[in-house]
Structure formats: C-alpha cells, structure tokens
Design an enzyme around this catalytic site. Structure first.
Site, mmCIF file in Angstrom:
data_model
loop_
_atom_site.group_PDB
_atom_site.id
_atom_site.type_symbol
_atom_site.label_atom_id
_atom_site.label_comp_id
_atom_site.label_asym_id
_atom_site.label_seq_id
_atom_site.Cartn_x
_atom_site.Cartn_y
_atom_site.Cartn_z
ATOM 1 C CD GLU A 1 -2.528 1.572 2.681
ATOM 2 O OE1 GLU A 1 -2.946 2.638 3.076
ATOM 3 O OE2 GLU A 1 -2.515 0.396 3.240
ATOM 4 N NE ARG B 1 -0.144 8.686 4.624
ATOM 5 C CZ ARG B 1 -0.226 7.849 5.954
ATOM 6 N NH1 ARG B 1 0.809 8.229 6.701
ATOM 7 N NH2 ARG B 1 -0.952 7.022 6.380
ATOM 8 C CB THR C 1 -3.496 8.348 2.122
ATOM 9 O OG1 THR C 1 -2.636 7.661 2.827
ATOM 10 C CG2 THR C 1 -3.708 9.741 2.631
ATOM 11 C CE LYS D 1 -6.510 2.679 6.769
ATOM 12 N NZ LYS D 1 -5.744 3.453 5.809
#
Length: 206
Positions: A43, A47, A70, A130
C-alpha cells in the site's frame, strides 16, 4: 463490486505494509525486499510527490500487488488508477468516493471507525473495511464489539499497530490482515532490514 478482489488481496499475507515513500529510486529495491520477505501486497500512501511514480515502478517487481493508500476523493482515485493501482485504500468513506470506487470496479478498502460507517459501506455493496485509526478507536475490544452485529465482514485494522500487537488483532475472526508501517521504517533505505522485518511479519499468526 464483485466479492472479491479485495478479499483475495487481504488473504495474501497477514500484514500489508503502509508505505510512505519520498524517493522514486527507492521504489523497486523496497518492493523487492518486501516481496522477498513474504509481503506481496504493498500500500503506497499518496502522501508524497513521489507516490504515484513509485507505484508505477513497484509494479515492475514480480509478485508485487501494488495499491494506493490515503485516497481521499474521486480525483485521487482517478490518479491512482492511471498509475496502475490494483487496489484502493482510504482512511474514511464518503458517498462520492465509495460510488466512484464501485463504478471503477477496483478492489476498495475504505476506513471505518463505527457502526454508521460500516452501514454506509454496506449500502453500496462493500463487505471489507479498514478499521482506522485502530489503536485510538477503541482497540481490539472495539472491533470485536463492532464485528458482532456485522457478521461475515472482513476487516484490516490499521493505525498504531506494531509487530508486538499484531497477533492480538489477527486473532479476531473478522480480521483478515493488519496494516503496518513498522515494516518500512523511516530513514535511508535498508533493503536487508526491510526484508528481515517483512519475513517476521509474514510469519505472524494469531
């Protein structure tokens, strides 16, 4: 969304490394170390400016299943898909992002922290979530309580989980894997260390 892509991905390893990458040139050796250590699901969090190019590079590594984390909105989803993301992870769930992910047919793991979030996901056909931020949203006890009325769902707790606490999460029936940043520590890239940490993580059992 078909049942699933995301369920199959969650079953590949007990830990999904949560990667914050600053240098594209680190992408391939990092991915090679993680895959060699037994953690094929990667993953890459969106960012940093390097994230999308790093994803493209990691996809060249044999055995790697590369996704974007994200992802906050439909525009970021589109950027991740253009970069070849094989799955999408978000810290939360909005109607617009959920509908866009379902329409794209991409395996999708949205963040939830309470029953209302889960019900929002169920409304659009999702069955995997999640649990985030795991350690500060009530911890193991909270997810155990939440999974009671929502039987048959799959969870990947992420946020504040360590090698020491991961087995407690993995022991929950509803937990398929955990997300963790400890496998890729900050600082200069050290592939040997990452592979060793990945090997330990891949061996974690409830």
């Amino acid at each position: 969304m078909a049942e699933s892509g995301i369920e199959q991905i969650m079953a590949l390893a007990p830990v999904i490394p949560v990667i914050v990458i600053d240098r594209v040139e680190d992408a391939v050796p990092m991915a090679e170390a993680l895959v060699a250590g037994g953690l094929p699901v990667l993953e890459v969090t969106l960012r940093t400016p390097a994230a999308l190019d790093a994803m493209k590079a990691m996809k060249q590594v044999a055995g790697a299943v590369v996704g974007a984390g994200t992802v906050l909105n439909a525009r970021m989803l589109s950027d991740a898909l253009d970069a070849g993301a094989e799955f999408i992870v978000s810290p939360g769930l909005t109607d617009s992002l959920g509908e866009a992910a379902v329409a794209a047919g991409i395996p999708f793991l949205p963040g939830i922290a309470n029953a209302s979030n889960i019900m929002t996901g169920l409304d659009i056909g999702l069955d995997s979530f999640k649990f985030f931020p795991a350690s500060t949203s009530g911890g193991v006890a909270a997810l155990k309580a939440l999974s009671g009325p929502f039987r048959g769902l799959n969870f990947c707790p992420t946020g504040g989980i360590t090698a020491a606490t991961a087995p407690e999460w993995l022991a929950l029936d509803a937990v398929r894997c955990v997300g963790g940043s400890w496998v890729v520590p900050p600082g200069p890239l050290d592939p040997a260390k990452i592979e060793a940490l990945a090997r330990e993580a891949a061996a974690l059992k409830p």
